[in-house]
Each structure stands twice: as C-alpha cells, then as structure tokens.
Design a protein around this motif. Structure first.
Motif, PDB file in Angstrom:
ATOM      1  N   ALA A  19       0.827  -1.202   0.000  1.00  0.00           N
ATOM      2  CA  ALA A  19       0.000   0.000   0.000  1.00  0.00           C
ATOM      3  C   ALA A  19       0.863   1.253   0.000  1.00  0.00           C
ATOM      4  O   ALA A  19       0.606   2.204  -0.754  1.00  0.00           O
ATOM      5  CB  ALA A  19      -0.942  -0.007   1.203  1.00  0.00           C
ATOM      6  N   ALA A  20       1.888   1.263   0.837  1.00  0.00           N
ATOM      7  CA  ALA A  20       2.763   2.431   0.932  1.00  0.00           C
ATOM      8  C   ALA A  20       3.560   2.625  -0.357  1.00  0.00           C
ATOM      9  O   ALA A  20       3.719   3.753  -0.842  1.00  0.00           O
ATOM     10  CB  ALA A  20       3.711   2.283   2.119  1.00  0.00           C
ATOM     11  N   ALA A  21       4.054   1.531  -0.922  1.00  0.00           N
ATOM     12  CA  ALA A  21       4.871   1.621  -2.139  1.00  0.00           C
ATOM     13  C   ALA A  21       4.051   2.080  -3.331  1.00  0.00           C
ATOM     14  O   ALA A  21       4.465   2.965  -4.087  1.00  0.00           O
ATOM     15  CB  ALA A  21       5.524   0.268  -2.425  1.00  0.00           C
ATOM     16  N   ILE A  22       2.877   1.488  -3.516  1.00  0.00           N
ATOM     17  CA  ILE A  22       2.032   1.864  -4.651  1.00  0.00           C
ATOM     18  C   ILE A  22       1.634   3.329  -4.559  1.00  0.00           C
ATOM     19  O   ILE A  22       1.666   4.061  -5.552  1.00  0.00           O
ATOM     20  CB  ILE A  22       0.792   0.945  -4.720  1.00  0.00           C
ATOM     21  N   ARG A  23       1.307   3.772  -3.366  1.00  0.00           N
ATOM     22  CA  ARG A  23       0.925   5.177  -3.185  1.00  0.00           C
ATOM     23  C   ARG A  23       2.085   6.121  -3.520  1.00  0.00           C
ATOM     24  O   ARG A  23       1.911   7.117  -4.224  1.00  0.00           O
ATOM     25  CB  ARG A  23       0.478   5.394  -1.738  1.00  0.00           C
ATOM     26  N   GLU A  24       3.273   5.787  -3.051  1.00  0.00           N
ATOM     27  CA  GLU A  24       4.436   6.653  -3.269  1.00  0.00           C
ATOM     28  C   GLU A  24       4.863   6.654  -4.735  1.00  0.00           C
ATOM     29  O   GLU A  24       5.130   7.719  -5.320  1.00  0.00           O
ATOM     30  CB  GLU A  24       5.590   6.194  -2.377  1.00  0.00           C
ATOM     31  N   PHE A  25       4.916   5.485  -5.346  1.00  0.00           N
ATOM     32  CA  PHE A  25       5.324   5.398  -6.749  1.00  0.00           C
ATOM     33  C   PHE A  25       4.294   6.053  -7.660  1.00  0.00           C
ATOM     34  O   PHE A  25       4.652   6.696  -8.653  1.00  0.00           O
ATOM     35  CB  PHE A  25       5.544   3.948  -7.162  1.00  0.00           C
ATOM     36  N   ALA A  26       3.019   5.882  -7.348  1.00  0.00           N
ATOM     37  CA  ALA A  26       1.972   6.486  -8.166  1.00  0.00           C
ATOM     38  C   ALA A  26       2.046   8.008  -8.107  1.00  0.00           C
ATOM     39  O   ALA A  26       1.787   8.690  -9.100  1.00  0.00           O
ATOM     40  CB  ALA A  26       0.599   6.004  -7.705  1.00  0.00           C
ATOM     41  N   ALA A  27       2.404   8.533  -6.962  1.00  0.00           N
ATOM     42  CA  ALA A  27       2.443   9.985  -6.787  1.00  0.00           C
ATOM     43  C   ALA A  27       3.712  10.611  -7.357  1.00  0.00           C
ATOM     44  O   ALA A  27       3.680  11.735  -7.872  1.00  0.00           O
ATOM     45  CB  ALA A  27       2.322  10.330  -5.306  1.00  0.00           C
ATOM     46  N   ALA A  33      10.419   8.897  -6.045  1.00  0.00           N
ATOM     47  CA  ALA A  33       9.801   8.257  -4.878  1.00  0.00           C
ATOM     48  C   ALA A  33      10.843   8.106  -3.770  1.00  0.00           C
ATOM     49  O   ALA A  33      12.020   7.841  -4.024  1.00  0.00           O
ATOM     50  CB  ALA A  33       9.236   6.896  -5.259  1.00  0.00           C
ATOM     51  N   SER A  34      10.399   8.264  -2.536  1.00  0.00           N
ATOM     52  CA  SER A  34      11.288   8.143  -1.386  1.00  0.00           C
ATOM     53  C   SER A  34      11.142   6.767  -0.757  1.00  0.00           C
ATOM     54  O   SER A  34      10.077   6.426  -0.237  1.00  0.00           O
ATOM     55  CB  SER A  34      10.950   9.219  -0.355  1.00  0.00           C
ATOM     56  N   GLY A 104      -8.287   0.535 -14.234  1.00  0.00           N
ATOM     57  CA  GLY A 104      -8.938   1.666 -13.602  1.00  0.00           C
ATOM     58  C   GLY A 104      -9.600   1.304 -12.288  1.00  0.00           C
ATOM     59  O   GLY A 104      -9.798   2.165 -11.424  1.00  0.00           O
ATOM     60  N   GLY A 105      -9.926   0.025 -12.119  1.00  0.00           N
ATOM     61  CA  GLY A 105     -10.529  -0.429 -10.872  1.00  0.00           C
ATOM     62  C   GLY A 105      -9.530  -0.689  -9.768  1.00  0.00           C
ATOM     63  O   GLY A 105      -9.924  -0.903  -8.607  1.00  0.00           O
ATOM     64  N   GLU A 106      -8.250  -0.689 -10.098  1.00  0.00           N
ATOM     65  CA  GLU A 106      -7.215  -0.897  -9.095  1.00  0.00           C
ATOM     66  C   GLU A 106      -6.844   0.444  -8.448  1.00  0.00           C
ATOM     67  O   GLU A 106      -6.646   1.429  -9.147  1.00  0.00           O
ATOM     68  CB  GLU A 106      -5.964  -1.511  -9.731  1.00  0.00           C
ATOM     69  N   ARG A 107      -6.742   0.474  -7.142  1.00  0.00           N
ATOM     70  CA  ARG A 107      -6.392   1.708  -6.450  1.00  0.00           C
ATOM     71  C   ARG A 107      -5.013   2.180  -6.907  1.00  0.00           C
ATOM     72  O   ARG A 107      -4.030   1.440  -6.785  1.00  0.00           O
ATOM     73  CB  ARG A 107      -6.401   1.491  -4.943  1.00  0.00           C
ATOM     74  N   HIS A 108      -4.915   3.360  -7.446  1.00  0.00           N
ATOM     75  CA  HIS A 108      -3.684   3.954  -7.977  1.00  0.00           C
ATOM     76  C   HIS A 108      -3.129   3.181  -9.178  1.00  0.00           C
ATOM     77  O   HIS A 108      -1.988   3.415  -9.586  1.00  0.00           O
ATOM     78  CB  HIS A 108      -2.596   4.031  -6.896  1.00  0.00           C
ATOM     79  N   GLY A 109      -3.932   2.266  -9.739  1.00  0.00           N
ATOM     80  CA  GLY A 109      -3.424   1.433 -10.825  1.00  0.00           C
ATOM     81  C   GLY A 109      -2.973   2.222 -12.034  1.00  0.00           C
ATOM     82  O   GLY A 109      -1.879   2.013 -12.552  1.00  0.00           O
ATOM     83  N   MET A 110      -3.824   3.148 -12.498  1.00  0.00           N
ATOM     84  CA  MET A 110      -3.464   3.923 -13.688  1.00  0.00           C
ATOM     85  C   MET A 110      -2.267   4.823 -13.420  1.00  0.00           C
ATOM     86  O   MET A 110      -1.387   4.978 -14.271  1.00  0.00           O
ATOM     87  CB  MET A 110      -4.665   4.748 -14.156  1.00  0.00           C
ATOM     88  N   ASP A 111      -2.222   5.427 -12.224  1.00  0.00           N
ATOM     89  CA  ASP A 111      -1.086   6.286 -11.892  1.00  0.00           C
ATOM     90  C   ASP A 111       0.213   5.483 -11.857  1.00  0.00           C
ATOM     91  O   ASP A 111       1.268   5.957 -12.301  1.00  0.00           O
ATOM     92  CB  ASP A 111      -1.301   6.960 -10.538  1.00  0.00           C
ATOM     93  N   LEU A 112       0.138   4.282 -11.324  1.00  0.00           N
ATOM     94  CA  LEU A 112       1.329   3.441 -11.226  1.00  0.00           C
ATOM     95  C   LEU A 112       1.828   3.049 -12.610  1.00  0.00           C
ATOM     96  O   LEU A 112       3.033   3.133 -12.891  1.00  0.00           O
ATOM     97  CB  LEU A 112       1.010   2.195 -10.397  1.00  0.00           C
TER      98      LEU A 112
END
Length: 205
Positions: A19-27, A33-34, A104-112
């Motif tokens: 969860a933390a990695a996907i959020r950071e990489f997506a952003a 990413a840190s 698109g149904g995956e949380r942060h999927g498209m951003d990642l």
C-alpha cells in the motif's frame, strides 16, 4: 526479482508495504519516490526491506507486477474463435479496453502504470523483464492473428513486437492519460496504430 523468501513475509507486513509503495510510486514515479517514506509508512526496517528486495527499482517492478496480477485475474487470456477480419480486430480492441477498465478499478493502478511508461525507452534488466511480461498479450494477438491470416507474416514476431512497442512509446511520449476515459481514448489510438502495423494485406476472410 524479490528474494525467494518474500512469499513467506507476514501478510500484514506485505499489505502495508504494498500500500505504501504503490501510493508513493503512483504519486512521484520511480526516480522521485522516497524509499525512506515508503518504509516509514509501512513500518518496515531497512534490513528487512533489503532481505526481500534488491533495491527501490526491484520494489517498484514488483508492485507493477502485483497490480498486473490482479488485472490478469479479472480477464480471460486473449483468444479469438471467429473467422472474420473485422471480428478479430474488434476482439483485440475489446480486450485492450477491458484491460483499461480492470486497471482503472485498481487503487492507484493507472497512476502506477503511467509512472512505468517513461521507463520503457531504456529499461534496466529488472524492468525489461516486467515489460516482457506485460507484452505477452501482444504476442498472443500476433500468434492468434497469424493463425487466422489477419496478421502479417512477412517479418518475424520479435520485429512485429518491436514495431508496436516503438509506436506505443512514441504515443506515450505524446500523452500520458490521467483518467480512465483518457486511457480508453489513448488505447483506441494505440489500437488503430497497432492494426496498421500488424494487419495482413489482402482479402483474408
């Protein structure tokens, strides 16, 4: 690839780390990413992290593959049992759009996955393996299409793969879709381009 013991990591720890990695990489993408921020959020020590992963890039690739696992699980592999040219290419487009919907149904999927695209121009061996895995759908299209006579056979599979991947890279450089609708429009353009590159000439049924 992750250390073989990654499969034995405590599920709650794996969930926090993912969860933390996907959020950071997506952003922030891979470069910005840190890793420290990821580990703080996941409450994972560096020694534990390096037991399971070679480095930040290894974690990034693993998260891409984890999301892709989820997308693949929602979709049947590409197959076409009909016998018409238009039916084949319509099936290819429908499959591509279903991938977009699942992503698109995956949380942060498209951003990642958007963060992954700029890296396709000169991927490291680790990321090259990830791109190769994602490319298996394209290979299936080429092989099924050839068997039906709808995909050209005057050049080898590898060259066809490179042609389509090169066109995709050029289109990705032009626009990186941010929403599901933009992604669908982007995929339709990519599909039209792919068809122009792959389609066999002539009057095959």
């Amino acid at each position: 690839m992750p250390h073989e013991t990654y499969a034995r990591i405590d599920p709650s720890v794996r969930k926090r780390l993912s969860a933390a990695a996907i959020r950071e990489f997506a952003a922030h993408g891979l470069a910005d990413a840190s890793l420290n921020e990821i580990l703080i959020r996941a409450r994972v020590g560096k020694s534990s992290f390096y037991y399971y992963f070679a480095d930040k890039e290894d974690l990034f690739a693993s998260m891409i593959e984890s999301v892709y696992d989820s997308v693949e699980a929602q979709l049947p592999p590409f197959a076409f049992e009909g016998n018409t040219r238009e039916g084949f290419w319509d099936a290819v487009e429908a499959h591509q759009l279903s991938v977009a919907a699942a992503l698109g149904g995956e949380r942060h999927g498209m951003d990642l996955f958007r963060a992954l695209q700029p890296l396709r121009h000169s991927p490291s061996p680790r990321l090259a393996a990830t791109f190769a895995r994602i490319g298996t759908n394209l290979l299936a299209v080429i092989r099924v299409g050839r068997a039906r006579g709808f995909v050209r056979d005057d050049v080898g599979e590898e060259i066809l793969m490179r042609l389509v991947e090169g066109a995709d890279a050029a289109l990705d450089a032009r626009v990186l879709p941010a929403t599901e609708n933009q992604l669908k429009a982007h995929l339709r353009l990519a599909h039209d381009t792919m068809r122009r590159l792959l389609e066999a000439k002539g009057d095959a049924a």
